[in-house]
Design an enzyme around this catalytic site. Structure first.
Site, PDB file in Angstrom:
ATOM      1  CB  SER A  12      -0.986   0.002   1.172  1.00 13.89           C
ATOM      2  OG  SER A  12      -0.325   0.203   2.395  1.00 13.89           O
ATOM      3  CG  ASN A  13       3.572   2.723   2.959  1.00 15.40           C
ATOM      4  OD1 ASN A  13       3.374   3.912   3.169  1.00 15.40           O
ATOM      5  ND2 ASN A  13       3.347   1.788   3.869  1.00 15.40           N
ATOM      6  NE  ARG A  64      20.825 -10.734   7.224  1.00 15.94           N
ATOM      7  CZ  ARG A  64      19.526 -10.979   7.373  1.00 15.94           C
ATOM      8  NH1 ARG A  64      18.654 -10.429   6.551  1.00 15.94           N
ATOM      9  NH2 ARG A  64      19.091 -11.767   8.325  1.00 15.94           N
ATOM     10  CG  HIS A 108       9.241   1.521  12.144  1.00 18.85           C
ATOM     11  ND1 HIS A 108       9.355   0.145  12.057  1.00 18.85           N
ATOM     12  CD2 HIS A 108       8.917   1.781  13.438  1.00 18.85           C
ATOM     13  CE1 HIS A 108       9.135  -0.386  13.252  1.00 18.85           C
ATOM     14  NE2 HIS A 108       8.865   0.589  14.108  1.00 18.85           N
TER      15      HIS A 108
HETATM   16  C1  GRF Z   1       3.716  -0.535   6.770  1.00 21.29           C
HETATM   17  O1  GRF Z   1       2.988  -0.394   7.958  1.00 21.29           O
HETATM   18  C2  GRF Z   1       5.116  -0.017   6.942  1.00 21.29           C
HETATM   19  O2  GRF Z   1       5.202   1.058   7.830  1.00 21.29           O
HETATM   20  C3  GRF Z   1       5.839  -1.212   7.509  1.00 21.29           C
HETATM   21  O3  GRF Z   1       5.277  -2.315   6.857  1.00 21.29           O
HETATM   22  C4  GRF Z   1       3.958  -2.010   6.431  1.00 21.29           C
HETATM   23  C5  GRF Z   1       3.917  -2.252   4.963  1.00 21.29           C
HETATM   24  O4  GRF Z   1       2.631  -2.082   4.435  1.00 21.29           O
HETATM   25  N1  GRF Z   1       7.266  -1.081   7.328  1.00 21.29           N
HETATM   26  P1  GRF Z   1       2.425  -1.997   2.867  1.00 21.29           P
HETATM   27  O5  GRF Z   1       3.043  -3.265   2.278  1.00 21.29           O
HETATM   28  O6  GRF Z   1       3.100  -0.767   2.381  1.00 21.29           O
HETATM   29  O7  GRF Z   1       0.935  -1.968   2.662  1.00 21.29           O
END
Ligand code: GRF
Length: 203
Positions: A12-13, A64, A108
């Protein structure tokens, strides 16, 4: 400015960044979406937006460092200037962070330095904090540490579940992540070892 967005899931981000980049005046474009999971929902969002995708499964690599080297190669090929972690559920090796120093940012879902790590919303509700929020920061080798670029605050309401709080914060994440990218793309962020300073816009 050319971005890569690294994801592991919902995306979603990523979507918020795709939408921001679709605007004419936004000073960045997404050159590559890279996922360590082949079934990440975010890959569909990228495809729908006509954005190049790559899947590198961390399980295909011996360790890694080898995985991170493969990612670096792919990112170099794409010619990216800035790497946005958006729900990317892998820790990065020191070598990777050094190679891309000041060029990797993360979002975050807490007001860092509070509640680093996982299960953030459960822990915030349990702790009884009155406010929480989200942070975009420059990535340093230690997890969820590094100069803060942007934060947004939300209230924690009395009867909130972790999911209620997560949903309230997510709305703010989608607002501040593009904002942080814009600051960097416009050359308005001065990144120090510990802190980042935002320069005022040109009058
Ligand atoms: C978000 O809450 C972000 O802050 C965290 O992981 C989640 C990812 O959500 N790091 P999305 O995949 O962007 O919907």
């Amino acid at each position: 400015m050319k971005l890569a967005v690294l994801i592991s899931g919902r995306g979603s981000n990523l979507q918020a960044l795709i939408d921001a980049c679709a605007k004419d005046e936004f000073p960045a474009e997404i050159a590559l979406v890279l996922s360590n999971k082949a079934d990440a929902q975010g890959l569909h969002r990228a495809a729908q937006g006509g954005i190049a995708t790559a899947v590198l499964k961390h399980t295909d690599y011996a360790n890694r460092e080898a995985f991170d080297r493969a990612m670096s190669e792919r990112l170099e090929e794409a010619g990216v200037d800035l790497i946005c972690l958006a729900g990317f559920m892998r820790l990065l090796s020191d070598g990777f962070v050094k190679r891309w120093r000041d060029k990797v940012i993360n979002i975050h879902p807490s007001l860092l330095p509070a509640f680093k790590g996982l299960h953030v919303h459960e822990r915030a509700v349990e702790a009884g904090v009155r406010f929480s929020g989200c942070t975009v920061h420059v990535v340093r080798p230690a997890m969820d540490e590094g100069p803060i670029i942007a934060q947004a605050v939300v209230p924690v309401l009395q009867n909130d579940t972790a999911d209620d709080l997560a949903a309230r914060i997510l709305i703010q994440e989608h607002r501040i992540y593009p904002m942080a990218v814009r600051l960097i793309a416009e050359g308005r962020l001065r990144i120090g070892a510990e802190r980042a300073i935002v320069d005022a816009p040109e009058p």
